[in-house]
Design an enzyme around this catalytic site. Structure first.
Site, mmCIF file in Angstrom:
data_model
loop_
_atom_site.group_PDB
_atom_site.id
_atom_site.type_symbol
_atom_site.label_atom_id
_atom_site.label_comp_id
_atom_site.label_asym_id
_atom_site.label_seq_id
_atom_site.Cartn_x
_atom_site.Cartn_y
_atom_site.Cartn_z
ATOM 1 N N CYS A 38 16.706 4.399 12.463
ATOM 2 C CA CYS A 38 16.831 5.824 12.175
ATOM 3 C C CYS A 38 17.751 6.506 13.179
ATOM 4 O O CYS A 38 17.849 6.091 14.337
ATOM 5 C CB CYS A 38 15.443 6.455 12.210
ATOM 6 S SG CYS A 38 15.389 8.224 11.916
ATOM 7 N N SER A 40 17.215 9.177 14.603
ATOM 8 C CA SER A 40 16.406 9.717 15.704
ATOM 9 C C SER A 40 16.377 8.749 16.882
ATOM 10 O O SER A 40 16.413 9.168 18.047
ATOM 11 C CB SER A 40 14.979 10.005 15.221
ATOM 12 O OG SER A 40 14.985 10.966 14.199
#
Length: 366
Positions: A38, A40
């Site tokens: 991801c 993130s």
């Protein structure tokens, strides 16, 4: 067990042997089957957000329960589970008022002085065994040791690689539409950024019955993919002014906008493209220290801007329902996965995220 470890900001992850503890009374040991890579995670690799190091990264995952603590009641050995980084205690104010994703109770972590969930064997005799757990999970590893309220059991016919995506990007995008902003049938939606979270947001808007769904990105292939997820219109942000284009398409602006990149300029655009009474939702992780500038008089039109964390989820309820939505053909997950990789290929997945080329790479464990 093998795990991908971040030792220094800006440096590639290293594949190392890491030790994992035994489940405490409220803890669950999970054999990791799949983990999404991801954006993130990339924020922490690049230093946009701080985190104790060294750390085993990864937070979007699914697996099989191998062992449970003496007081665990939510899952049992052999269950197929999706993990969620927003672990909750279940009895604090935010939990009791239905906002479980905002829980930050220390009860879901091990207390200082207790043996950590992850550590390194002290083979050198230096006494340094430190290894931080990332976002309650650390799923770039063959096993995870988590609080029982950081996972939920799902049906066994759900493929693990697609289930993993529900653990972060899909829950974040769909939840932002349904829970955070409350999109209603017929309303207009704009989504800035068509990566994994943005595509899930578009899919969520289509599931909610939005009348017009406008996808905005600079990469043509992502805009084409956005159409598959339900976008009715696309805007090339590299060629057109997104705010002006949205206003022209909708006759004044959208009811709901979603920023899924994490930039100052796109957050400001999300607010500017609203119609009177509209709501801008900031999903992307804007770097620490960044300030957003808005035009004060716009608030007289009752325009709103708000954050959305993990889709304002109630994940023990939401995630099994999203699994059912996928199995019923309503939620698109197959198209989100651009490639399946081994743990050793995690750094190449980060390189591709930096280039903005792919929807999602998923680590698949044997």
């Amino acid at each position: 067990m093998k795990a991908a470890v971040l030792r220094e900001v800006g440096k590639p992850l290293t594949i190392e042997e890491v030790s994992i503890g035994k489940p405490g009374p409220r803890e669950v040991l999970i054999r990791t089957k799949a983990a999404g890579v991801c954006h993130s995670d990339l924020h922490f690799v690049e230093g946009s957000y701080p985190h104790p190091l060294p750390a085993v990264l990864g937070h979007e995952s699914a697996g099989i329960v191998e062992a449970v603590g003496s007081e665990v009641r939510t899952v049992k050995v052999g269950d197929h589970v999706i993990t969620c980084l927003s672990a909750y205690c279940g009895h604090c104010e935010v939990c009791l008022t239905g906002h479980m994703s905002l829980c930050i109770s220390p009860e879901t972590k091990r207390a200082k002085g207790e043996e950590p969930r992850l550590f390194r064997e002290d083979l050198s005799g230096s006494g340094d065994t430190k290894m931080a757990q990332f976002l309650n999970l650390s799923s770039f590893a063959e096993q995870m040791l988590v609080h029982e309220h950081a996972c939920v059991a799902i049906r066994r016919d759900m493929p693990f690689d697609r289930a993993a995506l529900i653990g972060c990007s899909v829950m974040t995008g769909v939840g932002a539409v349904i829970h955070t902003s409350g999109v209603r049938p017929g309303e207009t939606v704009a989504v800035i950024g068509c990566g994994g979270v943005g595509l899930a947001t578009i899919n969520g808007a289509a599931m909610a019955g939005a009348g017009r769904i406008i996808a905005i990105d600079r990469i043509h292939s992502k805009l084409e993919l956005a159409r598959q997820f339900g976008a009715t219109d696309v805007i090339d942000a590299g060629a057109d002014d997104p705010v002006k284009a949205v206003q022209e398409l909708t006759g004044g602006g959208v009811h709901h906008s979603f920023e899924a990149i994490g930039l100052k300029v796109t957050a400001e655009q999300a607010f500017k493209m609203l119609r009177r009474g509209g709501t801008a939702n900031i999903i992307g992780m804007i770097p620490v220290g960044t300030m957003i500038e808005l035009h004060g008089p716009d608030f007289l039109g009752e325009k709103k801007i708000q954050g959305s964390f993990m889709g304002s989820n109630r994940f023990p309820v939401d995630m099994p329902r999203l699994v059912d939505a996928y199995m019923g053909g309503k939620l698109k997950l197959d198209e989100l996965i651009s490639r399946r990789i081994k743990l050793e290929d995690v750094n190449s997945a980060f390189d591709e995220l930096k280039r903005g080329e792919l929807a999602r790479s998923v680590i698949v464990f044997d």
